[in-house]
Design a protein around this motif. Sequence first.
Motif, short mmCIF file in Angstrom:
data_model
loop_
_atom_site.label_atom_id
_atom_site.label_comp_id
_atom_site.label_asym_id
_atom_site.label_seq_id
_atom_site.Cartn_x
_atom_site.Cartn_y
_atom_site.Cartn_z
N UNK A 342 -0.94 15.08 -38.23
CA UNK A 342 -0.04 16.16 -37.83
C UNK A 342 0.31 17.01 -39.04
N UNK A 343 0.57 18.31 -38.85
CA UNK A 343 0.86 19.20 -39.99
C UNK A 343 2.00 18.72 -40.87
N UNK A 344 3.08 18.21 -40.27
CA UNK A 344 4.22 17.77 -41.06
C UNK A 344 4.25 16.29 -41.33
N UNK A 345 3.13 15.61 -41.16
CA UNK A 345 3.08 14.16 -41.30
C UNK A 345 2.99 13.51 -39.94
N UNK A 346 2.51 12.29 -39.91
CA UNK A 346 2.33 11.62 -38.64
C UNK A 346 0.91 11.81 -38.12
N UNK A 347 0.74 11.61 -36.84
CA UNK A 347 -0.60 11.69 -36.25
C UNK A 347 -0.58 12.49 -34.96
N UNK A 348 -1.75 12.97 -34.57
CA UNK A 348 -1.92 13.73 -33.33
C UNK A 348 -3.12 13.15 -32.59
N UNK A 349 -2.90 12.75 -31.35
CA UNK A 349 -3.98 12.29 -30.48
C UNK A 349 -4.19 13.34 -29.40
N UNK A 350 -5.44 13.76 -29.23
CA UNK A 350 -5.76 14.76 -28.21
C UNK A 350 -6.85 14.21 -27.31
N UNK A 351 -6.56 14.19 -26.01
CA UNK A 351 -7.54 13.75 -25.01
C UNK A 351 -7.88 14.95 -24.15
N UNK A 352 -9.17 15.21 -24.01
CA UNK A 352 -9.63 16.32 -23.18
C UNK A 352 -10.56 15.78 -22.10
N UNK A 353 -10.27 16.16 -20.84
CA UNK A 353 -11.03 15.69 -19.69
C UNK A 353 -11.52 16.89 -18.90
N UNK A 354 -12.80 16.89 -18.56
CA UNK A 354 -13.35 18.00 -17.80
C UNK A 354 -12.87 17.97 -16.36
N UNK A 355 -12.67 19.16 -15.81
CA UNK A 355 -12.30 19.30 -14.41
C UNK A 355 -13.54 19.57 -13.58
N UNK A 356 -13.56 19.02 -12.37
CA UNK A 356 -14.71 19.26 -11.50
C UNK A 356 -14.69 20.67 -10.94
#
Length: 376
Positions: A342-356
């Motif tokens: 993360x920009x200010x410290x910490x972590x970022x989790x990003x999940x991306x799922x395709x739509x039908x």
Amino acid sequence: MNPAPPNIADLMQAFVSNTPGLVYQFILHADGNVEFPYLSEGCAALLGLPASALQAAPGRFLELIVPDDRRGYLDAMHASATALSGWNWEGRIWIDEYQDQKWINLRSTPRILPQPPGSVHWEGIMTNITSSKLEQLEVTRSRARLAELTAHIEQVKEQERTRIAREIHDDLGGNLTAIKMALMMLTQRLPADPQLIERAEYVDALVDRSIEAVHRISLDLRPSMLDFGLVAALEWQSREFEKQNGISCAFSSSEKEIDLSLDHATALFRIFQEALTNIAKHAKASQVVVRLQRMRHQVSLTIADNGVGIGQADRIKPGSFGLRGMNERARALGGTMTLGAAPGGGSVVTIKVKLTSPRPVIMDPPYDHTASKTQQ
């Protein structure tokens, strides 16, 4: 007498003869014509053609390449000629003489020829990589089958959780409710004996705790909030996380509801739960910000915290099953999971799922849910 010094040409010929594969020279002329000025003795063994035959008709090499792979071969050739960068290509060829298909790898270095103008000259080697390529393809297929099996197991597990949760809620919860009602009737008819009244109150409190336990276990197995949609379920889980862990958790969504299949919504919800569990156990965070967005072709879920972050060693350590499980669930949905700082410290989790089905062109105005005010 001193022996005569070795002839350079003889040394080069000996080197080429002992090199596995086919050593070659290749020229692409400005008018598109090609030629092979030199082909080593490995030509017949690799391509099923004697060197003289291929030199007489250089276009036959392209004909050897499987039609589906020809475009890649030509694109790689022209890219190498334009940038004067190394030409590294692998693809399939078909040998009529043996009725056999091979995988070959081509590596060569280009240079501009002064004459004729515009011609590019390559020198390199072709090798047979069939065995290693087939092993690689088998590994890829095995991984795909394993991922498919993992997704099926997760689906069956969620179905079983749903069945058990409903049986616990309906059968056990119903029985406990009936016991509580009967206990109330019996308590009203008890004589005015303080010990009996105290005992009845204890049993009544025990039934209440059991009903709460049934409700909690049912929610852990399969949150009923999923019946109201993914947005409602994620918002509810954010509030529960904040209440249980004392960590500020702000949730927002770009829409009131996002239409996903039950299996996809459940899997995304489980990934979210695992991410929050990791934050509670390891992040030492005081704030979590969650953002759910629907774009035209995909759904994106971002979970950011202001904790200590996740080191590279923590991502690949043998016991890191939480992150692996999240990644496998995302892949089973045909999506991706990325983990960053993360920009200010910490972590970022990003999940991306395709739509039908793609997002319609006319978009609804954004709708925000907030589980709690983010700490400043």
